[in-house]
Design a protein around this motif. Sequence first.
Motif, short mmCIF file in Angstrom:
data_model
loop_
_atom_site.label_atom_id
_atom_site.label_comp_id
_atom_site.label_asym_id
_atom_site.label_seq_id
_atom_site.Cartn_x
_atom_site.Cartn_y
_atom_site.Cartn_z
N VAL A 154 0.83 -1.21 0.00
CA VAL A 154 0.00 0.00 0.00
C VAL A 154 0.87 1.25 0.00
CG1 VAL A 154 -1.65 1.35 1.37
CG2 VAL A 154 -1.98 -1.12 1.09
N ALA A 155 1.89 1.27 0.84
CA ALA A 155 2.75 2.45 0.97
C ALA A 155 3.56 2.75 -0.29
CB ALA A 155 3.70 2.29 2.17
N THR A 156 3.89 1.71 -1.05
CA THR A 156 4.76 1.90 -2.23
C THR A 156 4.01 1.81 -3.55
OG1 THR A 156 5.26 -0.47 -2.27
CG2 THR A 156 6.81 0.97 -1.06
N SER A 157 2.72 1.49 -3.48
CA SER A 157 1.90 1.30 -4.69
C SER A 157 2.42 0.15 -5.56
CB SER A 157 1.81 2.59 -5.52
OG SER A 157 1.22 3.62 -4.76
N LEU A 158 3.01 -0.85 -4.91
CA LEU A 158 3.47 -2.05 -5.60
C LEU A 158 2.52 -3.18 -5.26
CD1 LEU A 158 7.27 -1.86 -4.68
CD2 LEU A 158 6.27 -1.36 -6.90
N SER A 159 2.52 -4.23 -6.06
CA SER A 159 1.71 -5.39 -5.70
C SER A 159 2.40 -6.12 -4.55
CB SER A 159 1.57 -6.33 -6.90
OG SER A 159 2.78 -7.01 -7.15
N ARG A 160 1.62 -6.88 -3.82
CA ARG A 160 2.15 -7.63 -2.69
C ARG A 160 3.22 -8.63 -3.16
NH1 ARG A 160 1.59 -11.93 0.11
NH2 ARG A 160 1.52 -11.88 2.37
N GLU A 161 2.97 -9.24 -4.33
CA GLU A 161 3.91 -10.20 -4.89
C GLU A 161 5.23 -9.52 -5.26
OE1 GLU A 161 5.32 -13.87 -5.85
OE2 GLU A 161 3.46 -13.41 -4.83
N THR A 162 5.15 -8.31 -5.79
CA THR A 162 6.36 -7.56 -6.14
C THR A 162 7.15 -7.22 -4.88
OG1 THR A 162 5.30 -6.65 -8.10
CG2 THR A 162 7.23 -5.48 -7.29
N VAL A 163 6.44 -6.82 -3.83
CA VAL A 163 7.10 -6.53 -2.55
C VAL A 163 7.83 -7.76 -2.06
CG1 VAL A 163 6.67 -6.04 -0.10
CG2 VAL A 163 5.52 -4.68 -1.86
N LYS A 164 7.17 -8.91 -2.12
CA LYS A 164 7.77 -10.17 -1.67
C LYS A 164 9.04 -10.48 -2.47
CE LYS A 164 6.72 -15.07 -1.60
NZ LYS A 164 5.76 -16.07 -2.04
N LYS A 165 8.95 -10.35 -3.79
CA LYS A 165 10.12 -10.64 -4.65
C LYS A 165 11.25 -9.66 -4.37
CE LYS A 165 8.56 -14.06 -7.08
NZ LYS A 165 8.97 -15.39 -6.73
N TYR A 166 10.94 -8.36 -4.24
CA TYR A 166 11.97 -7.37 -3.95
C TYR A 166 12.68 -7.70 -2.64
CZ TYR A 166 10.72 -4.01 -7.63
OH TYR A 166 10.51 -3.38 -8.82
N LEU A 167 11.90 -8.12 -1.64
CA LEU A 167 12.48 -8.44 -0.34
C LEU A 167 13.38 -9.67 -0.44
CD1 LEU A 167 12.66 -7.59 2.57
CD2 LEU A 167 10.64 -8.94 3.05
N GLN A 168 12.96 -10.67 -1.21
CA GLN A 168 13.78 -11.86 -1.41
C GLN A 168 15.09 -11.50 -2.12
OE1 GLN A 168 11.12 -14.40 -3.58
NE2 GLN A 168 10.27 -15.32 -1.74
N TYR A 169 14.99 -10.71 -3.19
CA TYR A 169 16.20 -10.30 -3.91
C TYR A 169 17.13 -9.49 -3.02
CZ TYR A 169 13.59 -11.49 -8.21
OH TYR A 169 12.87 -12.12 -9.19
N ALA A 170 16.55 -8.55 -2.27
CA ALA A 170 17.36 -7.68 -1.41
C ALA A 170 18.07 -8.51 -0.33
CB ALA A 170 16.48 -6.61 -0.76
N THR A 171 17.35 -9.39 0.33
CA THR A 171 17.94 -10.21 1.39
C THR A 171 19.06 -11.08 0.84
OG1 THR A 171 15.84 -10.20 2.58
CG2 THR A 171 17.42 -11.90 3.19
N SER A 172 18.82 -11.68 -0.31
CA SER A 172 19.84 -12.52 -0.93
C SER A 172 21.08 -11.70 -1.28
CB SER A 172 19.27 -13.17 -2.19
OG SER A 172 20.25 -13.92 -2.85
N SER A 173 20.89 -10.52 -1.87
CA SER A 173 22.02 -9.65 -2.23
C SER A 173 22.81 -9.23 -1.00
CB SER A 173 21.52 -8.40 -2.96
OG SER A 173 20.97 -8.74 -4.18
N ILE A 174 22.10 -8.86 0.05
CA ILE A 174 22.77 -8.43 1.29
C ILE A 174 23.58 -9.58 1.88
CG2 ILE A 174 22.37 -7.69 3.68
CD1 ILE A 174 19.92 -6.10 2.54
N MET A 175 22.97 -10.76 1.95
CA MET A 175 23.67 -11.91 2.53
C MET A 175 24.92 -12.25 1.72
SD MET A 175 20.44 -14.27 3.74
CE MET A 175 21.44 -15.70 4.07
N GLN A 176 24.81 -12.22 0.39
CA GLN A 176 25.97 -12.52 -0.45
C GLN A 176 27.06 -11.48 -0.27
OE1 GLN A 176 24.44 -12.83 -4.43
NE2 GLN A 176 23.52 -14.82 -4.07
#
Length: 194
Positions: A154-176
């Motif tokens: 709601v806050a970013t005007s993104l779909s919930r699925e997009t938010v989920k994918k962005y969070l997965q990508y971000a977490t993976s990138s940070i961990m690597q």
Amino acid sequence: MPADVSDITKNLLPLVAAGSEKAFRQLFHLYADLLHTYIQSITKSSELAEEVVQDIFLQIWISRETLHNIRNFRSYLFVISRNHALNIIKQLIRENRRIKQWEESKALHADSDPEHLEYRLSLIEEAVRRLPPQQQKVWVMSRKQGMKYSEIAVATSLSRETVKKYLQYATSSIMQYVASRIDLLVIFLLFIRR
């Protein structure tokens, strides 16, 4: 299931297969609540059930041309939804195991030296700054502000699925990023101590 719902479904499927968005919305409203209840009984999570329902109906829309091959839509819908829900649960279990292993590994390598802790925290901050802007925003809202997927959507005007994918990508990138820098630090420290 009452005969009228079955008849309505039989009438809607060819229309959906032909690309009628109105018929698709009717089909969605006809089954969404029933499917949500079923999936929630499997996942024990209303949020996850909502995600599965959305994913399944998105998949139905994408592959709508094949709907004419389906003889019992209700059974088809429940089978693919159950399978999708179980796959998501397996994925979450794997992700939780990886996070737990990472945390255990981090704890094993944790040094009581505040400088090393500060270094690790600075690596995380650096990794976050290197993320693409939307991933960075989603990660900060989730991990630092404690917001749920739906709130971030709601806050970013993104779909919930997009938010989920962005969070997965971000977490993976940070961990690597952090893991590669810590590995380099460990190698560096090993050579210096010799």
